[in-house]
Design an enzyme around this catalytic site. Structure first.
Site, PDB file in Angstrom:
ATOM      1  N   TRP A   7       8.136 -42.763  -9.171  1.00 30.54           N
ATOM      2  CA  TRP A   7       7.979 -43.428 -10.477  1.00 30.54           C
ATOM      3  C   TRP A   7       8.628 -42.523 -11.525  1.00 30.54           C
ATOM      4  CZ3 TRP A   7       3.331 -42.715 -14.086  1.00 30.54           C
ATOM      5  CH2 TRP A   7       3.322 -43.685 -15.086  1.00 30.54           C
ATOM      6  N   ASP A  23      -1.388 -39.618  -6.423  1.00 36.33           N
ATOM      7  CA  ASP A  23      -1.412 -40.698  -7.411  1.00 36.33           C
ATOM      8  C   ASP A  23      -1.851 -41.971  -6.683  1.00 36.33           C
ATOM      9  OD1 ASP A  23      -1.081 -42.395  -9.520  1.00 36.33           O
ATOM     10  OD2 ASP A  23       1.042 -41.955  -9.860  1.00 36.33           O
ATOM     11  N   LYS A  56      -4.049 -52.039 -12.514  1.00 29.41           N
ATOM     12  CA  LYS A  56      -3.554 -53.129 -11.660  1.00 29.41           C
ATOM     13  C   LYS A  56      -4.695 -53.833 -10.949  1.00 29.41           C
ATOM     14  CE  LYS A  56       0.143 -50.437 -12.180  1.00 29.41           C
ATOM     15  NZ  LYS A  56       1.277 -50.549 -13.031  1.00 29.41           N
TER      16      LYS A  56
HETATM   17  C1  LMR Z   1       5.508 -49.625 -13.122  1.00 33.68           C
HETATM   18  O1  LMR Z   1       5.888 -48.732 -12.358  1.00 33.68           O
HETATM   19  O2  LMR Z   1       6.212 -50.611 -13.394  1.00 33.68           O
HETATM   20  C2  LMR Z   1       4.155 -49.539 -13.737  1.00 33.68           C
HETATM   21  O3  LMR Z   1       3.462 -48.442 -13.244  1.00 33.68           O
HETATM   22  C3  LMR Z   1       4.167 -49.629 -15.209  1.00 33.68           C
HETATM   23  C4  LMR Z   1       4.686 -48.411 -15.877  1.00 33.68           C
HETATM   24  O4  LMR Z   1       3.975 -47.878 -16.732  1.00 33.68           O
HETATM   25  O5  LMR Z   1       5.795 -47.955 -15.579  1.00 33.68           O
END
Ligand code: LMR
Length: 411
Positions: free
Chosen positions: A136, A217, A252
């Site tokens: 992420w 996470d 979520k």
């Molecule tokens: C995502 O990865 O789309 C979500 O976790 C929202 C975000 O805050 O990026």
């Protein structure tokens, strides 16, 4: 005389967040057939962000309590924190019963990651965190913001759509003791590809051998295979005597994105250590935002502490999970029948959770958005929960178009 320059003349323009800015672009798009497969939001089959029935009932109950809005303790609501421990580790887990986990209420999963990162930066780690390649995007920004140097360990294997487990372990073997390794509990973001239990065990062994500090996470508990199944790695780490951190989120799985509800748990070797750690977490909270927001946590606490609402939540969560699986199957079969392929899209069925790494490149993603109104993240990450029975064919046709165009251009 020249005009004095303004204090902020040199402030650079912000390029925007690659995920959040997609949401704004999507909202401004007037095309009726547009499809939001970018940001990680769960939509129901009518394209709405659901208000869960358990949340509706808990909201009514909490509203009826008419409590004055005082400050919460820095570490959050006591019953909420206890409920988080039970959900993340299992109420009967030895680490919970022996009181060796320090748990804090946090503003979402991101708040938990930031408080945890600040805590680790101050209390004896090497100042290095390693994240999966890819991960992420915000993991990197969050840890850099807390003063860490960020390294990337091998994870996704583009050639096979699997994980480069051996390369990951070999990398871990070379890291100095005290290095933080960021791991995804389940529903890996962005790839949807998770470690097997055997892979996890190999990772845990090297973590123990090298004295690494896992930071897990867990933003999608219940979106993969189930609440307990998705927490398997966390519970196994805790059973095997590893000291580690876990950030969990209710954005979520409760569909409560805007309320910022989450938790940070630090698993320690003893109850005494956990108490001291909790004190330092409180100090980190005080320095960041003083105390957490109350509203969303009261709702989640109400659901988790009521056997009837807890059962309802589990049922509603199961339905969300099942819908995502159905959409995976639907897109898989629509793509195969359009493109006459067998096996090419099986990754959709193997991956878990909200996200699927499609292998589409940035130019293809751009064409999907500009020509077809289908929004994916530039990395090719597709959010399966934005698929619906009535947009599956449109999305499949759009993907088929960009793939066929590329094939024609390279022929
Ligand atoms: C995502 O990865 O789309 C979500 O976790 C929202 C975000 O805050 O990026």
């Amino acid at each position: 005389m020249s005009k004095p320059s303004s204090l902020f003349d040199r402030v650079p323009a912000y390029a925007g967040d690659p995920i959040l800015s997609l949401m704004q672009l999507f909202q401004a798009d007037a095309r009726p057939h547009k499809a939001s497969l970018g940001i990680g939001l769960y939509f129901d089959d009518a394209g709405r962000i659901p208000v869960l029935d358990c949340v509706r009932q808990a909201t009514a109950a909490v509203a009826g309590e008419e409590r004055p809005s005082s400050y919460l303790p820095m570490e959050g609501l006591p019953a909420y924190r206890q409920a988080v421990q039970a959900l993340v580790f299992g109420a009967g887990h030895e680490a919970v019963l022996s009181g060796r986990i320090a748990t804090l209420q946090s503003p979402g999963g991101s708040g938990a990651l930031k408080v945890g990162a600040d805590f680790l930066r101050q209390h004896g780690t090497a100042g290095q965190v390693w994240v999966s390649d890819p991960t992420w995007d915000n993991h990197v920004a969050l840890f850099e913001g807390a003063g860490f140097e960020v390294g990337r360990y091998p994870y996704y294997d583009e050639a096979t759509g699997g994980i480069r487990v051996q390369a990951m372990i070999d990398t871990f073997r070379c890291l100095p003791a005290g290095t933080v390794v960021l791991l995804h509990a389940s529903c890996h973001n962005p790839t949807g590809v998770d470690l097997t239990h055997a892979d996890w065990q190999a990772v845990i062994d090297v973590v123990a051998e090298r004295g690494l500090v896992p930071f897990v996470d867990m933003a999608y508990q219940g979106f993969g295979d189930g609440l307990d199944e998705d927490a398997w790695a966390v519970r196994t780490l805790a059973s095997q005597g590893i000291e580690f951190l876990v950030a969990n989120s209710f954005s979520k799985n409760f569909s409560l994105y805007g309320e910022r509800v989450g938790g940070l748990s630090v698993v320690c070797a003893s109850q005494d250590a956990a108490q001291r750690v909790l004190g330092q977490l409180q100090a980190a909270v005080r320095r960041n935002y003083s105390s957490p927001p109350a509203y969303g946590a009261r709702i989640v606490e109400h659901v988790l502490c009521s056997p009837q609402l807890l059962a309802l939540w589990q049922q509603e969560l199961g339905a969300m999970r099942e819908r995502m699986l159905q959409m995976r199957r639907g897109l898989h079969s629509a793509l195969n029948s359009r493109l006459g392929t067998q096996g090419a899209f099986d990754f959709l069925l193997r991956q878990r959770g909200m996200f699927s790494y499609t292998g589409l490149n940035p130019a293809q993603v751009e064409r999907l958005r500009e020509v077809h109104g289908v929004y994916l993240v530039a990395s090719g990450r597709l959010c399966v929960s934005g698929l619906r029975t009535d947009n599956l064919q449109h999305v499949a046709a759009a993907i088929a178009d960009v793939l066929e165009r590329e094939a024609a251009e390279t022929a």
